[in-house]
Design a protein around this motif. Structure first.
Motif, PDB file in Angstrom:
ATOM      1  N   ILE A  81       0.842  -1.198   0.000  1.00 43.05           N
ATOM      2  CA  ILE A  81       0.000   0.000   0.000  1.00 43.05           C
ATOM      3  C   ILE A  81       0.874   1.243   0.000  1.00 43.05           C
ATOM      4  N   SER A  82       0.393   2.287  -0.681  1.00 46.58           N
ATOM      5  CA  SER A  82       1.154   3.525  -0.827  1.00 46.58           C
ATOM      6  C   SER A  82       0.188   4.701  -0.861  1.00 46.58           C
ATOM      7  N   GLY A  83       0.727   5.920  -0.737  1.00 44.20           N
ATOM      8  CA  GLY A  83      -0.128   7.090  -0.838  1.00 44.20           C
ATOM      9  C   GLY A  83       0.654   8.372  -0.715  1.00 44.20           C
ATOM     10  N   ILE A  84      -0.002   9.476  -1.059  1.00 40.66           N
ATOM     11  CA  ILE A  84       0.603  10.801  -0.927  1.00 40.66           C
ATOM     12  C   ILE A  84      -0.284  11.665  -0.038  1.00 40.66           C
ATOM     13  N   SER A  85       0.353  12.487   0.794  1.00 38.82           N
ATOM     14  CA  SER A  85      -0.340  13.449   1.643  1.00 38.82           C
ATOM     15  C   SER A  85      -1.382  12.741   2.517  1.00 38.82           C
ATOM     16  N   MET A  86      -2.679  13.090   2.386  1.00 41.91           N
ATOM     17  CA  MET A  86      -3.707  12.381   3.136  1.00 41.91           C
ATOM     18  C   MET A  86      -3.629  10.887   2.882  1.00 41.91           C
ATOM     19  N   GLY A  87      -3.349  10.516   1.623  1.00 45.01           N
ATOM     20  CA  GLY A  87      -3.212   9.103   1.284  1.00 45.01           C
ATOM     21  C   GLY A  87      -1.985   8.458   1.881  1.00 45.01           C
ATOM     22  N   GLY A  88      -0.914   9.260   2.097  1.00 46.09           N
ATOM     23  CA  GLY A  88       0.266   8.744   2.780  1.00 46.09           C
ATOM     24  C   GLY A  88      -0.053   8.400   4.221  1.00 46.09           C
ATOM     25  N   TYR A  89      -0.827   9.273   4.873  1.00 45.21           N
ATOM     26  CA  TYR A  89      -1.324   8.966   6.222  1.00 45.21           C
ATOM     27  C   TYR A  89      -2.134   7.672   6.195  1.00 45.21           C
ATOM     28  N   GLY A  90      -3.059   7.580   5.234  1.00 41.09           N
ATOM     29  CA  GLY A  90      -3.904   6.395   5.156  1.00 41.09           C
ATOM     30  C   GLY A  90      -3.122   5.127   4.918  1.00 41.09           C
ATOM     31  N   ALA A  91      -2.117   5.201   4.046  1.00 40.82           N
ATOM     32  CA  ALA A  91      -1.307   4.014   3.748  1.00 40.82           C
ATOM     33  C   ALA A  91      -0.541   3.558   4.992  1.00 40.82           C
ATOM     34  N   LEU A  92       0.094   4.492   5.676  1.00 40.11           N
ATOM     35  CA  LEU A  92       0.839   4.144   6.897  1.00 40.11           C
ATOM     36  C   LEU A  92      -0.108   3.617   7.965  1.00 40.11           C
ATOM     37  N   ARG A  93      -1.265   4.241   8.088  1.00 43.04           N
ATOM     38  CA  ARG A  93      -2.239   3.795   9.098  1.00 43.04           C
ATOM     39  C   ARG A  93      -2.708   2.380   8.824  1.00 43.04           C
ATOM     40  N   PHE A  94      -3.077   2.084   7.566  1.00 47.46           N
ATOM     41  CA  PHE A  94      -3.511   0.728   7.235  1.00 47.46           C
ATOM     42  C   PHE A  94      -2.392  -0.278   7.501  1.00 47.46           C
ATOM     43  N   ALA A  95      -1.198   0.014   7.010  1.00 41.19           N
ATOM     44  CA  ALA A  95      -0.098  -0.942   7.121  1.00 41.19           C
ATOM     45  C   ALA A  95       0.331  -1.143   8.572  1.00 41.19           C
ATOM     46  N   PHE A  96       0.424  -0.055   9.326  1.00 41.23           N
ATOM     47  CA  PHE A  96       0.887  -0.165  10.711  1.00 41.23           C
ATOM     48  C   PHE A  96      -0.180  -0.799  11.602  1.00 41.23           C
ATOM     49  N   ALA A  97      -1.448  -0.608  11.273  1.00 43.43           N
ATOM     50  CA  ALA A  97      -2.526  -1.230  12.048  1.00 43.43           C
ATOM     51  C   ALA A  97      -2.714  -2.693  11.678  1.00 43.43           C
ATOM     52  N   HIS A  98      -2.334  -3.055  10.424  1.00 45.99           N
ATOM     53  CA  HIS A  98      -2.556  -4.420   9.943  1.00 45.99           C
ATOM     54  C   HIS A  98      -1.302  -4.973   9.261  1.00 45.99           C
ATOM     55  N   PRO A  99      -0.223  -5.138   9.999  1.00 40.32           N
ATOM     56  CA  PRO A  99       0.990  -5.680   9.375  1.00 40.32           C
ATOM     57  C   PRO A  99       0.817  -7.108   8.871  1.00 40.32           C
ATOM     58  N   GLU A 100      -0.255  -7.768   9.309  1.00 38.54           N
ATOM     59  CA  GLU A 100      -0.522  -9.123   8.825  1.00 38.54           C
ATOM     60  C   GLU A 100      -1.079  -9.118   7.402  1.00 38.54           C
ATOM     61  N   LEU A 101      -1.498  -7.963   6.916  1.00 39.62           N
ATOM     62  CA  LEU A 101      -2.120  -7.875   5.592  1.00 39.62           C
ATOM     63  C   LEU A 101      -1.188  -7.349   4.511  1.00 39.62           C
ATOM     64  N   PHE A 102      -0.186  -6.539   4.881  1.00 41.85           N
ATOM     65  CA  PHE A 102       0.662  -5.855   3.901  1.00 41.85           C
ATOM     66  C   PHE A 102       2.136  -6.196   4.125  1.00 41.85           C
ATOM     67  N   SER A 103       2.823  -6.473   3.028  1.00 40.36           N
ATOM     68  CA  SER A 103       4.252  -6.786   3.123  1.00 40.36           C
ATOM     69  C   SER A 103       5.123  -5.550   2.945  1.00 40.36           C
ATOM     70  N   ALA A 104       4.542  -4.455   2.413  1.00 43.43           N
ATOM     71  CA  ALA A 104       5.319  -3.238   2.189  1.00 43.43           C
ATOM     72  C   ALA A 104       4.396  -2.033   2.215  1.00 43.43           C
ATOM     73  N   VAL A 105       4.969  -0.883   2.598  1.00 41.05           N
ATOM     74  CA  VAL A 105       4.219   0.368   2.624  1.00 41.05           C
ATOM     75  C   VAL A 105       5.145   1.502   2.219  1.00 41.05           C
ATOM     76  N   SER A 106       4.595   2.471   1.510  1.00 41.95           N
ATOM     77  CA  SER A 106       5.360   3.673   1.183  1.00 41.95           C
ATOM     78  C   SER A 106       4.450   4.878   1.311  1.00 41.95           C
ATOM     79  N   ALA A 107       5.065   6.045   1.515  1.00 41.50           N
ATOM     80  CA  ALA A 107       4.297   7.279   1.632  1.00 41.50           C
ATOM     81  C   ALA A 107       5.156   8.453   1.215  1.00 41.50           C
ATOM     82  N   GLN A 108       4.539   9.401   0.529  1.00 43.71           N
ATOM     83  CA  GLN A 108       5.199  10.653   0.205  1.00 43.71           C
ATOM     84  C   GLN A 108       4.455  11.788   0.891  1.00 43.71           C
TER      85      GLN A 108
END
Length: 303
Positions: A151-178
């Protein structure tokens, strides 16, 4: 007459085959909408399909591709990435062998920060996890499991990507944000700032409450989630960057996230670049993001 018809039919078939081959050589964007029972409305989305996807799936139905979910910024929509130069960049990166073959799925997020609202009226996180990802991974030929999902995202989407990945590390193998919209101020500080005329709650209030619901804020805070789920995050590939002249001060949040991940001994890649909060900045580092995910998916050799 029959001979002429056979010749004409042969020419038509050849022309069709050449046209189909030409089409298959191009990537394409598939845009549609999912009727959400949770949100009680259609949610639009667009999917980048790399060249060769259709032919590979048609010839070998068991073929599966990794998927990168891409979350847009505030004021943007599911088409912004592909309509603002991203599609051309993706094709260029693939031709330069700087990017592997994977799907990029961009859902419509509106202005909701990709979380459930504090009052429970908008359950976007539930929609994304319970409806959207399963529907996408049924519709397209996507590699099952955590290893083929990022999962990845920019700005608001960067927040969302980090939030999803950090809350559900069992679902995502990688995360990025700008330039992720990580805010270091406490809910109390934000409430105080809003009383002095700073229009922050006009954006945050509909999602996090007026005044801000501190419990809801903290439950979705990537900085706190990094600490809470540190063990799971040590198995995740993490990349983020931010311009050091960010128009909204998000460089402070990026630096604090870097420090928090260091304190928890969580491996990650962080870049503090010159630049502001703009499309020019995002696109100038987009190749790094795609290369990072290609390597995380095992599609490019890691250096």
């Amino acid at each position: 007459m029959m001979s002429s018809l056979r010749s004409l039919r042969g020419l038509l078939l050849l022309s069709f085959a050449l046209a189909a081959g030409s089409a298959l050589a191009q990537s394409r964007i598939d845009c549609s909408a999912l009727n959400s029972a949770i949100l009680k409305r259609p949610v639009h989305y667009c999917v980048f399909l790399p060249s060769g996807y259709d032919a590979a799936v048609a010839q070998h139905p068991a073929t599966r591709y990794p998927v990168l979910y891409f979350l847009h910024g505030l004021g943007d929509n599911e088409q912004t990435l592909f309509n603002s130069g991203g599609w051309t960049l993706l094709d260029d990166l693939r031709r330069q062998h700087k990017m592997g073959d994977f799907l990029i799925v961009a859902p419509e997020g509106r202005r909701g920060f990709y979380v459930n609202s504090a009052d429970g009226s908008v359950r976007y996180s539930d929609f994304f996890l319970q409806e959207f990802m399963p529907a996408i991974e049924r519709k397209f030929s996507i590699r099952p499991g955590r290893g083929g999902r990022a999962i990845s995202g920019i700005s608001m989407g960067g927040y969302g990507a980090l939030r999803f990945a950090f809350a559900h590390p069992e679902l995502f193998s990688a995360v990025s944000a700008q330039s992720a919209a990580i805010i270091t101020e406490s809910p109390q500080q934000l409430d105080t700032a809003s009383q002095t005329g700073v229009p922050i709650l006009a954006v945050l209030g509909p999602v996090f409450g007026k005044p801000i619901d501190a419990r809801h804020w903290n439950e979705n805070n990537p900085l706190l989630l990094a600490k809470k789920n540190a063990v799971g995050l040590k198995k995740m590939a993490i990349y983020f960057n931010c311009g050091q002249d960010d128009n909204y001060g998000f460089e402070k949040g990026a630096a604090e996230l870097h420090n928090e991940l260091q304190r928890e001994h969580i491996p990650h890649e962080y870049h503090a670049y010159p630049g502001d909060h703009s499309l020019t900045y995002f696109l100038s580092h987009f190749d790094e993001v795609m290369e990072f995910h290609s390597k995380a998916f095992g599609l490019l050799p890691k250096q």
